[in-house]
Design a protein around this motif. Structure first.
Motif, PDB file in Angstrom:
ATOM      1  N   GLY A  55       0.787  -1.221   0.000  1.00 40.40           N
ATOM      2  CA  GLY A  55       0.000   0.000   0.000  1.00 40.40           C
ATOM      3  C   GLY A  55       0.820   1.273   0.000  1.00 40.40           C
ATOM      4  N   LYS A  65      -6.285  -8.462  -3.654  1.00 40.17           N
ATOM      5  CA  LYS A  65      -7.057  -8.958  -2.520  1.00 40.17           C
ATOM      6  C   LYS A  65      -6.105  -9.589  -1.514  1.00 40.17           C
ATOM      7  N   ILE A  66      -6.288  -9.266  -0.243  1.00 38.16           N
ATOM      8  CA  ILE A  66      -5.566  -9.916   0.845  1.00 38.16           C
ATOM      9  C   ILE A  66      -6.597 -10.607   1.725  1.00 38.16           C
ATOM     10  N   VAL A  71      -8.140  -4.701  -1.287  1.00 41.84           N
ATOM     11  CA  VAL A  71      -7.405  -3.580  -0.687  1.00 41.84           C
ATOM     12  C   VAL A  71      -6.974  -2.578  -1.745  1.00 41.84           C
ATOM     13  N   CYS A  72      -7.101  -2.967  -3.028  1.00 40.62           N
ATOM     14  CA  CYS A  72      -6.706  -2.078  -4.119  1.00 40.62           C
ATOM     15  C   CYS A  72      -7.466  -2.447  -5.380  1.00 40.62           C
ATOM     16  N   TRP A  77      -9.191   1.820  -2.104  1.00 42.37           N
ATOM     17  CA  TRP A  77      -7.781   1.945  -1.705  1.00 42.37           C
ATOM     18  C   TRP A  77      -7.700   1.880  -0.186  1.00 42.37           C
ATOM     19  N   ILE A  78      -7.142   0.783   0.332  1.00 41.69           N
ATOM     20  CA  ILE A  78      -6.970   0.613   1.773  1.00 41.69           C
ATOM     21  C   ILE A  78      -5.536   1.002   2.132  1.00 41.69           C
ATOM     22  N   PRO A  80      -1.823   1.320   4.117  1.00 36.05           N
ATOM     23  CA  PRO A  80      -0.977   0.233   4.618  1.00 36.05           C
ATOM     24  C   PRO A  80      -1.338  -0.229   6.028  1.00 36.05           C
ATOM     25  N   LYS A  82      -3.992  -0.492   7.499  1.00 40.19           N
ATOM     26  CA  LYS A  82      -5.264  -1.218   7.622  1.00 40.19           C
ATOM     27  C   LYS A  82      -5.318  -2.458   6.721  1.00 40.19           C
ATOM     28  N   ARG A  83      -4.169  -2.865   6.188  1.00 42.82           N
ATOM     29  CA  ARG A  83      -4.140  -4.031   5.291  1.00 42.82           C
ATOM     30  C   ARG A  83      -3.836  -5.340   6.015  1.00 42.82           C
TER      31      ARG A  83
END
Length: 345
Positions: A55, A65-66, A71-72, A77-78, A80, A82-83
């Motif tokens: 991120g 996807k995580i 996450v993107c 856009w998440i 870093p 919060k990932r």
């Protein structure tokens, strides 16, 4: 099969100062619990790709996807923090004024009792439980790296990102610590992406190896697949450090200046290059042979021979120490069965 912890689709990133994308249309998935080594020369895009996953860089195209959470993507856009990832940097990034325990517990959003227990657990995991009151300057480089790893593991992230974490250590510490890092991640059950430009390191640590070149993912597979069945000449040369010889085909026979080899190739062209790994060359003294040994180097567990062909081409062979041949003699070359691969020009 384990569920996917990471899913990348069509990730591309370009910087304005370069016409060549730093990361070019990369897609792959990583299974829960697996360690992926991204391998490649300096400037190939592996660190940029890691930063995108973390991120810290925004790609122009693609989706990430995580743990099945986007996450993107163009609409999401998440950041870093919060990932749900842990990060280990090259320089450890430890706080010099904090003890080992304080460094590991920094940022944990738990009460005092829970924080103390979690710090004790991860220090035990990395075998530093007796050093919790020391400061970073009182530790060796390998110990500092294990503290950095413990700090990243403390929040129990779903995915760990390690950016060449062993590059600043001497060779003996690197060899020991790479085994420890793999063991620690496996005991923790944590998936990880490990960045390196060291082929042996990648093959030793990873469950999956991805080889990058100029922003492209040239090949991804198990260490055995990448080593034994390289998908391109670049992968073969970078990962296996193989010999390459010009060759011409007559049916299934490929003719070279060191001999003829039967290779079942589906390629249409009649010319190409054959790849022979150094350890697959068998050397036998022969006064009538046209290949000569010009150098012999002792590497501890093996010898490395530099050979000169009749045309002046230099090739290399590795043998166990029970094969000792003097410099200057001529040798006949044979090849281990099924060890030759052909690449078209």
């Amino acid at each position: 099969m384990q569920p996917e912890i990471l899913d990348l689709q069509n990730i591309t990133k370009s910087f304005t100062e370069s016409k060549i994308p730093a990361v070019n249309n990369i897609s792959f998935t990583l299974q829960q619990g697996d360690i992926l080594a991204l391998l490649g020369p300096s400037g190939c895009g592996k660190t940029t790709l890691l930063r995108i996953i973390g991120g810290f860089e925004y790609p122009q195209t693609g989706e990430i996807k995580i743990a099945d959470r986007k996450v993107c993507c163009p609409m999401t856009w998440i950041p870093p923090e919060k990932r749900d990832i842990g990060i280990v940097f090259q320089d450890y990034a430890l706080f010099p004024h904090l003890t080992v325990a304080q460094n590991v517990g920094f940022g944990l959003k738990l009460d005092k009792h829970q924080t103390k227990k979690r710090v004790a657990d991860v220090l035990n995991l990395v075998r530093l439980e007796t050093l919790e009151q020391r400061y970073p300057y009182e530790l060796s480089g390998g110990q500092q790296q294990r503290v950095a790893l413990a700090r990243a593991l403390a929040p129990q992230p779903k995915l760990m990102l390690l950016d060449e974490p062993l590059c600043n250590l001497d060779i003996q510490v690197r060899l020991q610590l790479r085994e420890e890092i793999r063991d620690i991640l496996k005991r923790a059950g944590t998936s990880a992406i490990f960045i390196t430009h060291d082929q042996e390191e990648a093959l030793a640590i990873a469950d999956v190896v991805g080889v990058m070149r100029q922003g492209h993912l040239e090949q991804i597979g198990t260490p055995e697949e990448v080593y034994s069945h390289p998908a391109s000449r670049f992968v073969a040369e970078f990962v296996t450090q193989a010999n390459f010889l010009p060759a011409r085909r007559q049916g299934n026979i490929w003719q070279t200046e060191i001999g003829d080899f039967e290779i079942d190739s589906k390629r249409d062209r009649d010319t190409g290059e054959i790849m022979i790994r150094q350890e697959d060359l068998i050397l036998n003294p022969d006064t009538n042979a046209k290949v000569k040994i010009t150098k012999r180097r002792f590497l501890g567990r093996e010898y490395r021979y530099c050979l000169e062909t009749a045309s002046g081409r230099e090739i290399h062979a590795r043998t166990m120490t029970d094969t000792v041949l003097p410099e200057g003699i001529s040798v006949k070359i044979s090849i281990v069965d099924n060890a030759v691969k052909v690449f078209s020009e």
